[in-house]
Design a protein around this motif. Structure first.
Motif, PDB file in Angstrom:
ATOM      1  N   ALA A   1       1.007  -1.215   0.048  1.00  0.00           N
ATOM      2  CA  ALA A   1      -0.029   0.012   0.044  1.00  0.00           C
ATOM      3  C   ALA A   1       0.868   1.323  -0.035  1.00  0.00           C
ATOM      4  CB  ALA A   1      -0.818   0.041   1.187  1.00  0.00           C
ATOM      5  N   GLY A   2       2.124   1.205   0.573  1.00  0.00           N
ATOM      6  CA  GLY A   2       2.997   2.324   0.787  1.00  0.00           C
ATOM      7  C   GLY A   2       3.491   2.858  -0.708  1.00  0.00           C
ATOM      8  N   ALA A   3       3.323   1.872  -1.769  1.00  0.00           N
ATOM      9  CA  ALA A   3       4.057   2.140  -3.077  1.00  0.00           C
ATOM     10  C   ALA A   3       3.554   3.466  -3.923  1.00  0.00           C
ATOM     11  CB  ALA A   3       3.644   0.864  -4.097  1.00  0.00           C
ATOM     12  N   GLU A   4       2.247   3.690  -3.751  1.00  0.00           N
ATOM     13  CA  GLU A   4       1.811   4.966  -4.398  1.00  0.00           C
ATOM     14  C   GLU A   4       2.390   6.187  -3.498  1.00  0.00           C
ATOM     15  OE1 GLU A   4      -2.303   5.130  -4.666  1.00  0.00           O
ATOM     16  OE2 GLU A   4      -2.304   7.267  -5.824  1.00  0.00           O
ATOM     17  N   GLN A   5       2.591   6.026  -2.187  1.00  0.00           N
ATOM     18  CA  GLN A   5       3.179   7.007  -1.290  1.00  0.00           C
ATOM     19  C   GLN A   5       4.629   7.259  -1.720  1.00  0.00           C
ATOM     20  OE1 GLN A   5       2.233   6.246   2.690  1.00  0.00           O
ATOM     21  NE2 GLN A   5       3.274   8.031   3.331  1.00  0.00           N
ATOM     22  N   LEU A   6       5.247   6.158  -1.924  1.00  0.00           N
ATOM     23  CA  LEU A   6       6.762   6.258  -2.169  1.00  0.00           C
ATOM     24  C   LEU A   6       6.888   6.700  -3.423  1.00  0.00           C
ATOM     25  CD1 LEU A   6       9.766   5.435  -1.591  1.00  0.00           C
ATOM     26  CD2 LEU A   6       9.367   3.211  -2.336  1.00  0.00           C
ATOM     27  N   VAL A   7       6.054   6.492  -4.481  1.00  0.00           N
ATOM     28  CA  VAL A   7       6.254   7.157  -5.857  1.00  0.00           C
ATOM     29  C   VAL A   7       6.362   8.579  -5.576  1.00  0.00           C
ATOM     30  CG1 VAL A   7       5.321   7.222  -8.204  1.00  0.00           C
ATOM     31  CG2 VAL A   7       5.630   5.125  -7.298  1.00  0.00           C
ATOM     32  N   ALA A   8       5.269   9.202  -5.079  1.00  0.00           N
ATOM     33  CA  ALA A   8       4.914  10.420  -5.040  1.00  0.00           C
ATOM     34  C   ALA A   8       5.873  11.203  -4.298  1.00  0.00           C
ATOM     35  CB  ALA A   8       3.512  10.616  -3.992  1.00  0.00           C
ATOM     36  N   ALA A   9       6.558  10.485  -3.085  1.00  0.00           N
ATOM     37  CA  ALA A   9       7.846  11.210  -2.413  1.00  0.00           C
ATOM     38  C   ALA A   9       9.022  11.263  -3.240  1.00  0.00           C
ATOM     39  CB  ALA A   9       8.011  10.307  -1.245  1.00  0.00           C
ATOM     40  N   THR A  10       9.035  10.203  -4.420  1.00  0.00           N
ATOM     41  CA  THR A  10      10.151  10.144  -5.202  1.00  0.00           C
ATOM     42  C   THR A  10      10.003  11.216  -6.320  1.00  0.00           C
ATOM     43  OG1 THR A  10      10.286   7.750  -4.767  1.00  0.00           O
ATOM     44  CG2 THR A  10      11.713   8.787  -6.635  1.00  0.00           C
ATOM     45  N   ARG A  11       8.830  11.358  -6.879  1.00  0.00           N
ATOM     46  CA  ARG A  11       8.836  12.254  -7.499  1.00  0.00           C
ATOM     47  C   ARG A  11       9.073  13.905  -6.881  1.00  0.00           C
ATOM     48  NH1 ARG A  11       6.534   9.973 -11.881  1.00  0.00           N
ATOM     49  NH2 ARG A  11       4.681   8.498 -11.839  1.00  0.00           N
ATOM     50  N   ALA A  12       8.515  13.947  -5.884  1.00  0.00           N
ATOM     51  CA  ALA A  12       8.728  15.230  -5.043  1.00  0.00           C
ATOM     52  C   ALA A  12      10.319  15.480  -4.924  1.00  0.00           C
ATOM     53  CB  ALA A  12       7.979  15.014  -3.743  1.00  0.00           C
ATOM     54  N   ALA A  13      11.197  14.559  -4.708  1.00  0.00           N
ATOM     55  CA  ALA A  13      12.285  14.600  -4.556  1.00  0.00           C
ATOM     56  C   ALA A  13      12.926  14.859  -6.107  1.00  0.00           C
ATOM     57  CB  ALA A  13      12.986  13.291  -4.000  1.00  0.00           C
ATOM     58  N   GLY A  14      12.348  15.108  -6.979  1.00  0.00           N
ATOM     59  CA  GLY A  14      12.852  15.357  -8.382  1.00  0.00           C
ATOM     60  C   GLY A  14      12.837  14.355  -9.293  1.00  0.00           C
ATOM     61  N   ALA A  15      12.323  13.101  -9.330  1.00  0.00           N
ATOM     62  CA  ALA A  15      12.589  12.029 -10.138  1.00  0.00           C
ATOM     63  C   ALA A  15      11.691  12.289 -11.202  1.00  0.00           C
ATOM     64  CB  ALA A  15      12.176  10.690  -9.567  1.00  0.00           C
ATOM     65  N   ALA A  16      12.345  12.151 -12.749  1.00  0.00           N
ATOM     66  CA  ALA A  16      11.628  12.374 -13.755  1.00  0.00           C
ATOM     67  C   ALA A  16      10.681  11.059 -14.112  1.00  0.00           C
ATOM     68  CB  ALA A  16      12.575  12.599 -14.975  1.00  0.00           C
ATOM     69  N   ARG A  17      11.339  10.059 -13.747  1.00  0.00           N
ATOM     70  CA  ARG A  17      10.553   8.924 -14.016  1.00  0.00           C
ATOM     71  C   ARG A  17      10.796   7.689 -12.995  1.00  0.00           C
ATOM     72  NH1 ARG A  17      14.030  10.077 -17.417  1.00  0.00           N
ATOM     73  NH2 ARG A  17      13.234  10.981 -19.541  1.00  0.00           N
ATOM     74  N   VAL A  18       9.473   7.258 -12.476  1.00  0.00           N
ATOM     75  CA  VAL A  18       9.755   6.368 -11.448  1.00  0.00           C
ATOM     76  C   VAL A  18       8.868   4.963 -11.769  1.00  0.00           C
ATOM     77  CG1 VAL A  18       9.292   5.804  -8.862  1.00  0.00           C
ATOM     78  CG2 VAL A  18       9.748   8.202  -9.790  1.00  0.00           C
ATOM     79  N   CYS A  19       9.639   4.014 -11.633  1.00  0.00           N
ATOM     80  CA  CYS A  19       8.926   2.508 -11.998  1.00  0.00           C
ATOM     81  C   CYS A  19       8.955   1.780 -10.766  1.00  0.00           C
ATOM     82  CB  CYS A  19       9.483   2.079 -13.257  1.00  0.00           C
ATOM     83  SG  CYS A  19       9.807   2.823 -14.656  1.00  0.00           S
ATOM     84  N   VAL A  20       7.773   0.932 -10.803  1.00  0.00           N
ATOM     85  CA  VAL A  20       7.717   0.155  -9.270  1.00  0.00           C
ATOM     86  C   VAL A  20       7.902  -1.282  -9.781  1.00  0.00           C
ATOM     87  CG1 VAL A  20       5.853  -0.538  -7.717  1.00  0.00           C
ATOM     88  CG2 VAL A  20       6.166   1.920  -8.435  1.00  0.00           C
ATOM     89  N   GLY A  21       8.533  -2.102  -8.799  1.00  0.00           N
ATOM     90  CA  GLY A  21       8.771  -3.210  -8.816  1.00  0.00           C
ATOM     91  C   GLY A  21       8.469  -3.813  -7.481  1.00  0.00           C
ATOM     92  N   LEU A  22       8.684  -5.254  -7.464  1.00  0.00           N
ATOM     93  CA  LEU A  22       8.313  -6.064  -6.395  1.00  0.00           C
ATOM     94  C   LEU A  22       7.318  -6.529  -6.082  1.00  0.00           C
ATOM     95  CD1 LEU A  22      10.789  -5.396  -3.257  1.00  0.00           C
ATOM     96  CD2 LEU A  22      11.499  -6.573  -5.485  1.00  0.00           C
TER      97      LEU A  22
END
Lengths: 266, 403
Positions: A189-210
């Protein structure tokens, strides 16, 4: 810009998420693993991760462990990864290598980078190498314009998210949960939150695995990530079927299911 | 030597050490590093550890001179630092009490550990029982078979023992599996690592918890007349060796000899001598000497001693080897077993097979140096757990009792 980022950006332009498929080279044999990767591409995988089998894969669950162990028993070598990279690139998909650090180090980081470029690879994912420990790899990869793909985890601090994003090119690999690779009933459930936080840290592209193994899970992750990374569920197709035709049929069907997922069609 | 080598700080020891781990574990390692740094400077932590050492472990451990054994060491004087007499039977307790106390300080309720011979697993299970922590121990399936008694001991102490069936089914695979558990359960779980290897802060922290061995031994030797000519210890991951070496690192005249397990002989490829027979590489989170093939795949190690049967070694040993401050000698299975037999027969002390490698080193060095030499051997553990292995090796079991 690499073939990888070009493709990810084009897919984003289509208004969907990319499907990134992992298979280890050498399982069940080098030739069959290459055919399996080509099959995935034909069936709808957008980007291929060529796994380099390693004797001590601490980030991998039982499915990938078994495949890697058999690949090594079968005599798979580092150079075989570049054979697979070449084949996938020729099949028209951007391709990255996923490797633990020691095989890269022993092969020689400069040599590894040269051979990866020569084979048509876009970069490498390094599951046990964080940017703060990756100075030598960054020095080899940067001048050759290889993407250096690092992971973030639900446990990553803000400070580390920023540091990782700053050193990552291609895409940031967000681990959906705390744990190892493998199929799971639900994606963290934390994946969406992590992606948002990673984007907020400046990431142009974020892909999710595991943990992504079904079309429905892929569709769920595709809502918020630029790419959905699937490994164990694809490897399982090869593990479950001794017969190559049956294995490739299963792989085709699983890939198609996931490809529908990232298009929101499941 | 201008700079002190004793108590060197991580994460790097020269070119060795560091932290090559998945991002998911970095926060936990940072938390541990931070907690350890605070604990180190907190007198209350030191006092509690000292109290446990005195009242629970039974420290200081005694020093025993072994003249009848020394007759087989070229007549040199030989002293044994008796870590075998510690509670739970080896030096491992020194480290686990420190790490278990630290676990309490960071508020975690569960600990995991890897074990080879079972000594670290037993020690971890013991500390967990003492401090009311849930404990899971990972042990290679092959080791659970050759150390069945220690499996039972851990279970009696309330720990869950998980036999690891992947890879070579030994210590290295147990560590892999412990990492996988940790990455999954890191919120509640602390990893009590058993040796002075692995990612920062483990090599430094485990060394610090084991330094008590050398500190006591050096004082005891001084009281007995002076520094020894050499200090010998067995080296798997290397925690007992770095523990006893540390206090002598700045004594330039004291030779430091680490005895690696050479199994059937380094030239046969069936051995566990990472420094003698390996190359620098990354295994289990640190740069050090590793038994590996040309592709960087870890090679299976081999030793009669489960506790030394590991294809890597702590980074501080790699550093000491490279700078020439310590020597690392390969000791074969037969050499270790001969030393095991001799110490048992001549002194009535059954050593752990691990420690017997250091005794074999003393036999060789004593013959080289002659009767004027004084040797200190760290007897890191007792041999009760090895009775079956040794009895089989020496063919001492009656046919009936084997059925």
């Amino acid at each position: 810009m690499s073939a990888l980022t070009d493709r990810l950006d084009a897919i984003r332009g289509e208004g969907r998420s990319a499907l990134i498929g992992y298979l280890p080279v050498g399982f069940p044999s080098v030739e069959r693993s290459v055919r399996a990767m080509e099959t995935m591409v034909a069936a709808g995988v957008d980007v291929v991760e060529v796994g380099l089998p390693y004797s001590d894969p601490v980030m991998d669950g039982p499915t990938i462990q078994v495949a890697a162990e058999r690949a090594l028993q079968g005599g798979t070598h580092i150079a075989d990864a570049f054979t697979a990279v070449r084949a996938v690139a020729d099949a028209g998909a951007p391709v990255v290598v996923m490797s633990y650090y020691n095989p890269m180090l022993q092969y020689g980081l400069e040599r590894f980078a040269d051979d990866l470029v020569a084979a048509g690879g876009s970069g490498a994912i390094t599951p046990d190498l964080t940017p703060d420990a990756a100075g030598l790899w960054l020095s080899a990869a940067r001048p050759r314009h290889l993407d250096t793909i690092f992971l973030v985890a639900p446990s990553s601090t803000q400070e580390r998210l920023h540091m990782t994003v700053a050193e990552t090119t291609g895409f940031v690999y967000a681990a959906s949960l705390m744990g190892v690779t493998g199929e799971r009933a639900s994606v963290g459930a934390g994946a969406e939150q992590l992606v948002a936080a990673t984007r907020a840290a400046g990431a142009a592209r974020v892909c999710v695995g595991l943990g992504v193994s079904t079309g429905a899970q892929a569709a769920d992750v595709a809502r918020f990530a630029d790419g959905v990374i699937v490994g164990s569920a694809l490897v399982r197709c090869l593990l479950d079927h001794e017969d190559e035709d049956a294995a490739l049929d299963a792989l085709r069907a699983k890939t198609a299911e996931l490809a529908r997922g990232v298009r929101g069609e499941s | 030597m201008t700079q002190s080598l004793s108590g060197a700080a991580g994460p790097f020891f020269g070119a060795f050490g560091g932290r090559f781990v998945p991002e998911a574990l970095v926060a936990a390692l940072d938390e541990l590093t931070d907690a350890y740094d605070k604990a180190k400077h907190d007198p209350a932590f030191g006092e509690e550890l000292d109290r446990l050492a005195r009242e629970y472990t039974g420290r200081p451990s005694i020093m025993t001179e072994v003249p009848r054994f020394a007759a087989h060491c070229g007549g040199a004087r030989v002293f044994l630092k008796r870590e075998d007499l510690n509670h739970t039977g080896s030096h491992k307790i020194n480290n686990v009490l420190g790490q278990a106390l630290l676990t309490k300080r960071i508020g975690k309720t569960r600990v995991i550990a890897e074990t080879g011979a079972g000594q670290h697993g037993v020690a971890a299970a013991t500390a967990a029982a003492l401090m009311d922590l849930e404990c899971t121990v990972y042990m290679g399936e092959e080791d659970t078979e050759r150390q069945a008694l220690n499996v039972a001991r851990m279970r009696l102490l309330g720990a869950t023992v998980v036999p690891v069936t992947t890879g070579s089914r030994t210590l290295r695979d147990a560590i892999n599996e412990a990492y996988r558990d940790w990455v999954t359960n890191v919120e509640t779980t602390n990893y009590i690592f058993g040796t002075a290897a692995g990612p920062h802060p483990f090599p430094e922290m485990v060394r610090d918890f084991q330094r008590v061995i050398g500190r006591e031994a050096r004082e005891q030797m001084m009281a007995l007349g002076g520094l020894p000519d050499a200090v010998l210890a067995c080296v798997g991951g290397g925690s007992n060796a770095i523990g006893v070496f540390d206090a002598f690192l700045d004594d330039d005249g004291v030779r430091l000899v680490g005895c690696e397990a050479a199994g059937d002989g380094v030239q046969t490829g069936k051995h566990a001598s990472s420094i003698t027979g390996g190359r620098p590489g990354v295994l289990h989170g640190a740069m050090s000497y590793v038994l590996q093939d040309g592709d960087g795949q870890t090679q299976p190690s081999h030793s009669i001693s489960a506790g030394l049967d590991y294809p890597g070694v702590g980074p501080q040993h790699a550093w000491l080897a490279d700078m020439g401050r310590a020597e690392y000698w390969p000791v074969t299975d037969p050499e270790a077993m001969e030393a095991f037999r001799l110490l048992s027969r001549t002194e009535g002390i059954l050593p752990a097979i691990e420690s017997a490698h250091a005794l074999a080193g003393a036999m060789k060095l004593g013959r080289e140096l002659g009767p004027d030499a004084t040797l200190l051997v760290n007897l890191s553990g007792r041999g009760d757990k090895d009775v079956e292995t040794a009895a089989t090796y020496f063919n001492l079991l009656d046919e009936e009792s084997q059925q």
